[in-house]
Structure formats: structure tokens, C-alpha cells
Design a protein around this motif. Structure first.
Motif, PDB file in Angstrom:
ATOM      1  N   LEU A  41      -7.109  -1.017  -4.309  1.00  0.00           N
ATOM      2  CA  LEU A  41      -7.757   0.179  -3.772  1.00  0.00           C
ATOM      3  C   LEU A  41      -8.550  -0.139  -2.510  1.00  0.00           C
ATOM      4  O   LEU A  41      -8.592   0.665  -1.571  1.00  0.00           O
ATOM      5  N   ALA A  42      -9.173  -1.321  -2.496  1.00  0.00           N
ATOM      6  CA  ALA A  42      -9.949  -1.714  -1.315  1.00  0.00           C
ATOM      7  C   ALA A  42      -9.035  -1.856  -0.094  1.00  0.00           C
ATOM      8  O   ALA A  42      -9.402  -1.459   1.020  1.00  0.00           O
ATOM      9  N   ARG A  44      -6.448  -0.214   0.458  1.00  0.00           N
ATOM     10  CA  ARG A  44      -6.044   1.140   0.861  1.00  0.00           C
ATOM     11  C   ARG A  44      -7.214   1.935   1.436  1.00  0.00           C
ATOM     12  O   ARG A  44      -7.052   3.102   1.795  1.00  0.00           O
ATOM     13  N   HIS A  46     -10.329   2.574  -0.080  1.00  0.00           N
ATOM     14  CA  HIS A  46     -11.191   3.296  -1.020  1.00  0.00           C
ATOM     15  C   HIS A  46     -12.618   2.785  -0.851  1.00  0.00           C
ATOM     16  O   HIS A  46     -12.906   1.601  -1.046  1.00  0.00           O
ATOM     17  N   GLY A  47     -13.549   3.701  -0.485  1.00  0.00           N
ATOM     18  CA  GLY A  47     -14.919   3.304  -0.178  1.00  0.00           C
ATOM     19  C   GLY A  47     -15.623   2.611  -1.326  1.00  0.00           C
ATOM     20  O   GLY A  47     -16.262   1.571  -1.151  1.00  0.00           O
ATOM     21  N   ALA A  49     -14.343   1.069  -3.904  1.00  0.00           N
ATOM     22  CA  ALA A  49     -13.734  -0.230  -4.190  1.00  0.00           C
ATOM     23  C   ALA A  49     -14.144  -1.264  -3.153  1.00  0.00           C
ATOM     24  O   ALA A  49     -14.381  -2.439  -3.494  1.00  0.00           O
ATOM     25  N   GLU A 122     -14.532   2.564 -13.671  1.00  0.00           N
ATOM     26  CA  GLU A 122     -14.472   3.039 -12.287  1.00  0.00           C
ATOM     27  C   GLU A 122     -15.360   4.256 -12.068  1.00  0.00           C
ATOM     28  O   GLU A 122     -15.938   4.427 -10.995  1.00  0.00           O
ATOM     29  N   TRP A 126     -17.970   2.965  -8.921  1.00  0.00           N
ATOM     30  CA  TRP A 126     -17.881   3.389  -7.525  1.00  0.00           C
ATOM     31  C   TRP A 126     -19.183   4.009  -7.018  1.00  0.00           C
ATOM     32  O   TRP A 126     -19.680   3.603  -5.955  1.00  0.00           O
TER      33      TRP A 126
END
Length: 424
Positions: A41-42, A44, A46-47, A49, A122, A126
Motif C-alpha cells: 500500500l505504501a 501505491r 497510501h498515506g 501506510a 488497519e 492508519w
């Protein structure tokens, strides 16, 4: 604090318990995160992550911040509860406040939030990552001091806090992850991944075509016979040899012979000009290694040789790919590939059939460490040349030799029993 209104103190107490729940749940959530999903996710963007990954790169600082906040609010909550207890119940309020706060922090500040965070990490991690990255800067000097003292104590106790555990997975661990991902992966994809991971356990002799079954062109025969051999070939590439496969002079792509064969211009000298140098690989080469070697050498087949240089068999790129994706419908079917089901539930097999093929077809686990074919397995277990009627029992799998040819098993009957047999 005695001048503060009782309602304000109780409100502050509730807020502190909620903060305690936040620190407890976020700690469990961040520790419980799936590291590989977080990295995915990071990458991609994802804030949450990205921030969580940054926190987990330095776990001592993250834990220092969480525990600093958690202990601060718990101690402050206990102090306020003591004041509230004394004001409401007098001297006995101290014991009452201690009991109530222990129960409240245990249920609402620890067990419930940590359980929820472990179930859905998650959802908690997050948002917490945003808050902790914001709080880290102003509290960093104090956290460094705390960590310095804690690490110094651990050093005295013999712990090396500078070492970091390598975040990697073995093939066996990857297999476990794939098997446990059945809810997210289609069955075909799961089987494909497991086949790739299992590939490193196999060697070329496990899947090679035995020397006696190699189909090729013997150019020592009269030319008319050579032409007949070419017309009846069922493979796209075959070795060309003189007398026996030991004297292989090259490998031919059969389709290159079609044109000259049709117009009658094919001659022995022309056939030799179309040959490519034979490619040899040693026994014991891992299938993963050979797959990469085929890619590197731009080859699709290789002759397998033993330590003395004698040809033992032929392995092809298609053989290795079939270990991953299963049999190709375009592959020629030979008698050795056939598993013949009998009415009594047994299976009639050729002695030259590879063990890995038998295991795949029948979903069993015959050993492949010492032998690559059924004939080899039977000889290994008998420790003698096979005879008709010879019996082998292997953990609930019974094999009976049905026929023998040239001191080797021609056919054998395999029966899968419900219980392992003790007969030998």
C-alpha cells in the motif's frame, strides 16, 4: 484540584480513559499490521501506510512515544479518580477509586481496544500513524532520553538493541502464506504459485525423459529409414545421433525439415548443416536453475549426463513448465504418461513413469529423494532387481510388480490403502 468542579473531574476522567484506549489500541494495531500488505500500500501511495511504515522503521521510538502517552494518561486518570473518590466517599473512597479505575482501565483502556485493534489493525493503525507522526517531533528529545536509558539497561542484561530482524520469508513460509490466502486467491492461481515454490525442490532427473525413451534421428541407418524416422516424429525438437544417443551430434528443429522433405531436396549433408550443437546439463541440477539456464542459453532442451558424462535422459523447457502449469494439451501422449484406472480401485502404471508425475496425477506423496521413476523407486525399496509379484508398501501405498522387461519394471499396480500396511 479540590477547587475544580466534580463534573469537570469526571469528564476529564472519561477523556483520559478514552486516550488510554487510543494508545493501547494503536500499539496493538501497528504491531499487528501485515508488513507485506503495508509495503504494498505504501508503494501505491497510501498515506496511512506510508506513515505507519515510517514509524515501524524505528520501533523503539514508536513504542517510546506510545508508552509515554499511555502511562501519562493512566497515572493522571488514577490521580483524578483518587480525588473524586475522596470527595464522594471520604477515606474509603481511596479503595473504591482504586478498584473502579483498575476495572475501567482493564476493560475500556486495555482489553476491549486491544482486541478490536487485533481484529482490524488497519482501521486503527492508519489514523494513529497520522497522530503519532505529528507528536513525534515535539516529544523526540524526551523519547530519545527514555530510549537511551532503556537501551542502556537492556545492554547490561545482554541484549543487542542495534540488531534488526531480517524481514524475509523462506519458501516454506511463502507456501504457508499462499495456502492461507485461499479466500483472496482463485484455486488455479494458488496452485500455480505453490507449483512455482515447489519447483526448487525438484531436479532435472525427476522429470527427464529416460534415455531408453528418447526419440531422435539415427543417421547411421539407411537414408530411407532416416526419412521414415523424420516423417513419424511427434516432437518439435529431437536429438540427431549415430547409433545411440551417446553419440549425439546435434539437435534439429523438425519444422526446418518440412520444406526440403516435401520437395525431395533433403540430404544427409543438408540435415547436418541444420543441426545445432547439443546442450548438456549435469544430474542434480535444480529445476529452477535449469529454467534460468534455458532462458540464458536460448535453448529449449538439454541432454542430462551423469558424473561420467554418460547420457541419462532428456529434459525440455516444456517439461519444466508443466511442473508449474500442468500438462499441455498439445504435448504428445505416450504410454508412459498414462495412469490406467482399474475396476478394483488400483492403478496400472508403466515402470518408466516419473514419480513426480504419479504424485501429481494421483495426489499422493511417493518419495523422490533417491529415485525419479517408478522402476527406480521399486528397486530402491527392494534393494534387488525386481521380479513379478514383488511387493512394496510405503505408508498406505502398495505397489505390486506386474511385469518385468530387461531386468526393469515394465508395469506395476499401485493401490492407495486406507491404513498404512505393516506387511513387507
Amino acid at each position: 484540584m479540590n477547587d475544580i468542579h466534580l463534573g469537570v473531574l469526571i469528564s476529564a476522567l472519561v477523556i483520559l480513559i478514552l486516550l488510554s484506549a487510543f494508545f493501547s489500541s494503536s500499539e496493538t494495531a501497528l504491531i499487528s499490521l501485515n508488513r507485506y500488505r503495508m509495503r504494498h500500500l505504501a508503494k501505491r501511495g497510501h498515506g496511512g501506510a506510508v506513515r505507519a511504515q515510517k514509524l515501524l522503521e524505528k520501533p523503539d521510538r514508536m513504542l517510546g512515544l506510545i508508552l509515554l502517552g499511555n502511562n501519562f494518561v493512566n497515572i493522571l486518570a488514577s490521580s483524578i479518580a483518587t480525588v473524586v473518590g475522596l470527595r464522594l466517599f471520604g477515606d474509603s473512597g481511596l479503595a473504591i477509586a482504586t478498584g473502579v479505575m483498575t476495572f475501567a482501565l482493564l476493560i475500556f483502556g486495555e482489553v476491549a481496544p486491544k482486541t478490536a485493534a487485533a481484529v482490524a489493525p488497519e482501521r486503527f493503525a492508519w489514523p494513529a500513524a497520522y497522530i503519532y507522526n505529528f507528536l513525534m517531533k515535539p516529544t523526540l528529545p524526551l523519547i530519545r532520553l527514555i530510549n537511551l536509558m532503556a537501551n542502556g539497561l537492556l545492554h547490561l542484561l545482554g541484549f543487542n538493541t542495534k540488531t534488526r530482524q531480517v524481514q524475509g520469508l523462506s519458501a516454506a513460509e511463502l507456501q504457508t502464506i499462499v495456502r492461507e490466502s485461499s479466500q483472496h486467491l482463485p484455486d488455479q492461481h494458488q496452485e500455480l504459485l505453490l507449483s512455482v515454490l515447489n519447483l526448487e525442490q525438484g531436479q532435472v532427473e525427476d522429470i527427464m525423459i529416460p534415455r531408453a525413451d528418447i526419440v531422435g534421428i539415427d543417421i547411421s541407418a539407411p537414408w530411407e529409414e532416416v526419412l521414415e524416422q523424420i516423417k513419424h516424429l511427434s516432437y518439435s525438437r529431437v536429438p540427431v545421433y549415430k547409433g545411440s544417443v551417446e553419440n549425439t551430434i546435434g539437435v534439429i528443429t523438425v519444422r526446418r525439415l518440412f520444406g526440403p522433405l516435401m520437395d525431395g531436396s533433403l540430404t544427409l549433408s543438408r540435415l547436418k548443416r541444420l543441426l545445432r550443437e547439443p546442450y548438456y546439463v549435469p544430474e542434480g541440477t535444480a529445476l529452477t536453475t535449469q529454467l534460468l539456464n534455458f532462458q540464458k542459453e536460448k535453448r529449449r532442451s538439454a541432454l542430462v549426463v551423469d558424473e561420467y558424462g554418460d547420457v541419462q535422459g532428456l529434459v525440455t523447457l516444456e517439461d519444466i513448465l508443466e511442473e508449474i502449469v500442468g500438462d499441455f494439451t498439445t504435448s504428445p501422449v505416450t504410454d508412459n504418461d498414462v495412469v490406467q484406472s482399474e475396476a478394483d480401485g488400483s492403478y496400472l502404471l508403466k515402470g518408466t513413469m516419473p514419480i513426480r508425475e504419479i504424485n501429481r496425477e494421483l495426489a499422493i506423496e511417493l518419495p523422490t529423494q533417491e529415485a525419479s521413476t517408478l522402476n527406480g523407486l521399486i528397486i530402491e525399496q527392494l534393494e534387488a532387481l525386481p521380479t513379478v509379484g514383488a511387493l512394496v508398501d510405503l505408508d498406505g501405498i502398495r505397489i505390486i510388480v506386474e511385469s518385468v522387461h530387461n531386468r526393469a519394471v515394465a508395469t506395476a499396480r499401485l493401490t492407495i490403502q486406507n491404513e498404512p500396511s505393516s506387511d513387507h
